[in-house]
Design a protein around this motif. Structure first.
Motif, short mmCIF file in Angstrom:
data_model
loop_
_atom_site.label_atom_id
_atom_site.label_comp_id
_atom_site.label_asym_id
_atom_site.label_seq_id
_atom_site.Cartn_x
_atom_site.Cartn_y
_atom_site.Cartn_z
N PHE A 23 4.63 13.65 -2.20
CA PHE A 23 4.23 12.27 -2.43
C PHE A 23 3.25 12.20 -3.59
CE2 PHE A 23 5.49 12.68 1.94
CZ PHE A 23 6.23 11.54 2.20
N ALA A 24 3.46 11.23 -4.47
CA ALA A 24 2.54 11.02 -5.56
C ALA A 24 1.23 10.42 -5.03
CB ALA A 24 3.15 10.09 -6.60
N ASN A 25 0.13 10.72 -5.72
CA ASN A 25 -1.18 10.14 -5.41
C ASN A 25 -1.66 10.48 -4.01
OD1 ASN A 25 -0.99 8.73 -7.94
ND2 ASN A 25 0.34 7.28 -6.89
N LYS A 26 -1.23 11.62 -3.50
CA LYS A 26 -1.42 11.98 -2.10
C LYS A 26 -2.88 11.92 -1.66
CE LYS A 26 0.17 15.67 1.00
NZ LYS A 26 1.00 16.90 1.06
N TYR A 27 -3.78 12.32 -2.51
CA TYR A 27 -5.19 12.41 -2.13
C TYR A 27 -6.03 11.31 -2.81
CZ TYR A 27 -3.59 16.95 -0.53
OH TYR A 27 -2.89 17.95 0.10
N GLU A 28 -5.38 10.31 -3.34
CA GLU A 28 -6.08 9.24 -4.05
C GLU A 28 -6.34 8.05 -3.14
OE1 GLU A 28 -7.22 9.21 -7.27
OE2 GLU A 28 -6.67 11.33 -7.30
N ILE A 71 0.84 -1.21 0.00
CA ILE A 71 0.00 0.00 0.00
C ILE A 71 0.87 1.25 0.00
CG2 ILE A 71 -1.64 1.36 1.37
CD1 ILE A 71 -2.92 -1.27 2.25
N ILE A 72 1.91 1.27 0.80
CA ILE A 72 2.80 2.44 0.86
C ILE A 72 3.45 2.70 -0.49
CG2 ILE A 72 4.94 3.32 1.90
CD1 ILE A 72 4.12 1.78 4.47
N SER A 73 3.70 1.63 -1.23
CA SER A 73 4.34 1.81 -2.54
C SER A 73 3.43 2.54 -3.53
CB SER A 73 4.74 0.44 -3.12
OG SER A 73 3.60 -0.30 -3.53
N PHE A 74 2.14 2.63 -3.24
CA PHE A 74 1.23 3.35 -4.12
C PHE A 74 1.43 4.86 -4.03
CE2 PHE A 74 -2.14 -0.15 -3.11
CZ PHE A 74 -1.34 -1.09 -3.72
N PHE A 75 2.15 5.31 -2.98
CA PHE A 75 2.32 6.74 -2.73
C PHE A 75 3.82 7.07 -2.67
CE2 PHE A 75 -1.46 5.06 -0.68
CZ PHE A 75 -2.46 5.87 -1.18
N PRO A 76 4.54 6.93 -3.78
CA PRO A 76 6.00 7.10 -3.75
C PRO A 76 6.41 8.51 -3.37
CG PRO A 76 5.19 7.00 -6.01
CD PRO A 76 4.03 6.63 -5.14
N GLN A 77 7.49 8.57 -2.63
CA GLN A 77 8.04 9.86 -2.20
C GLN A 77 8.80 10.52 -3.35
OE1 GLN A 77 9.81 10.00 1.77
NE2 GLN A 77 11.55 11.13 0.94
N ILE A 78 8.61 11.82 -3.50
CA ILE A 78 9.27 12.59 -4.56
C ILE A 78 10.11 13.67 -3.89
CG2 ILE A 78 8.94 14.03 -6.60
CD1 ILE A 78 6.13 12.77 -6.84
N ASN A 79 11.42 13.61 -4.09
CA ASN A 79 12.32 14.61 -3.54
C ASN A 79 12.63 15.66 -4.59
OD1 ASN A 79 12.63 13.33 -0.97
ND2 ASN A 79 13.99 11.85 -1.93
#
Length: 385
Positions: free
Chosen positions: A220-225, A202-210
């Protein structure tokens, strides 16, 4: 790191000035006419009684700046950006089930039994308050670790240094760390409404973007999805997502300029903040006064940065009215029960409940009845049944 080092040096130096500060505290008690409601009297009394030299002035300035910067980093998010979204096709490959509708979200007893959650937080942080509102409403079991905002030793295990941080310990002892309040809410809603129960997945669905911009930032991608695995979104889900973004990008920016609007309100806010931390009497005193004055000046910069009206109360009132208009005749935006947007707005506003800004907002707008309904729903864990 610089703020931490500066703060540590400041509090070490305070030990050598314990008698001086105790003397001031005793004198203040003997002069009841000098109160926190009049910051000019308090400030004037401070300098008159102590007759500080250059070193003491530098000390107080350092405490104010360091504390102000620290709490400004807690209360606001810098440079909001647009987030990357998964395509419908990729989302279908991520989650293996059909999700419930927004109004059917429910934490089952089986799912609850899988959870061993620990929340690392600051009690009065709006983002932490927002996450707690979600956890309490749906009846998630969790433990709280209050983080010392000066030393932050409780989160030394994490490369991500902001709060809230939520850690799930699996039955095999492995731990999964989730960062950012909105990401955590989206991830737990995905867990709650689908058959996907692997937190690492599940965490992998919201990858961190630096970001590598001039000022480094983390998003974070998909933050509100909510990763349902089904293409498209219903109108209610689109509305929910829109207002969740509004909370993080608009409403939260109105909080610091309003609670630190003048020296008196700034002291009021820091009196509340200092009462919820792990501080000794001397640290509480310094945080309350020096930190309050530091945040008073930081709030002015934030007002300019976000182009707020000189009358910052009008911005807060406008936001409250915008929200009540959006809710309309409904009991909640989510209908009969609060949805994620209801919980987000309530959570952020609950961080200032009892302060002058909050009381003024209740008197000047019609948000009070919705707020009390949502508060009752959260406190009674209404989403768990």
């Amino acid at each position: 790191m610089a703020t931490y080092t500066t703060s540590r040096a400041i509090f070490r130096s305070l030990k050598n000035r314990r008698n001086t500060l105790l003397k001031f505290n005793q004198n203040a008690l003997l002069r009841p006419q000098i109160g926190a409601n009049n910051a000019r009297q308090v400030s004037g009394f401070f300098w008159q009684e102590l007759k500080p030299g250059k070193s003491m002035k530098n000390l107080c300035a350092g405490v104010g700046i360091a504390t102000g910067l620290l709490f400004s980093s807690v209360l606001v998010k810098q440079n909001p950006r647009r987030y990357l979204l998964c395509s419908a096709a990729s989302a279908q490959t991520l989650v293996r089930s059909t999700a419930n509708e927004t109004g059917q979200r429910l934490l089952s007893e089986g799912d609850a039994s899988r959870l061993k959650l620990t929340l690392y937080q600051y009690q009065v942080c709006p983002f932490c308050c927002k996450l707690r509102a979600f956890l309490d409403f749906y009846g998630f079991p969790y433990q709280i670790v209050e983080v010392d905002p000066i030393r932050r030793k409780e989160v030394k295990f994490s490369e991500y240094r902001k709060v809230p941080i939520l850690v799930q310990e699996g039955q095999d002892g492995n731990k999964s760390q989730m960062n950012d309040s909105s990401v955590i809410i989206s991830a737990l809603t995905t867990f709650m409404t689908t058959e996907e129960k692997d937190f690492q997945r599940i965490i992998s669905f919201f990858p961190q973007i630096n970001s590598q911009d001039k000022k480094a930032s983390t998003e974070f991608a998909n933050k509100y999805e909510i990763m349902t695995g089904t293409p498209g979104r219903s109108e209610s889900e689109k509305e929910e997502k829109q207002w969740r973004e509004w909370v993080d990008h608009v409403l939260v920016h109105y909080i610091p300029p309003n609670i630190y609007r003048n020296p008196s309100e700034s002291i009021q806010a820091f009196s509340y903040i200092s009462s919820h931390g792990k501080y000794n009497a001397i640290e509480k005193f310094v945080i309350k006064y020096a930190g309050a004055m530091g945040m008073f000046f930081v709030a002015k910069k934030l007002k300019k940065k976000y182009n707020l009206d000189d009358d910052v109360r009008s911005c807060l009132y406008g936001a409250a009215r915008d929200w009540t208009v959006a809710v309309g005749d409904r009991k909640f935006m989510g209908g009969e029960k609060p949805n994620l947007a209801d919980l987000a707005v309530y959570g952020v506003l609950s961080s200032i409940e009892g302060l002058d800004a909050f009381n003024d907002m209740l008197h000047q707008t019609d948000i009070g009845s919705w707020y009390q309904r949502t508060k009752k729903a959260v406190k009674s864990h209404a989403g768990s049944r």
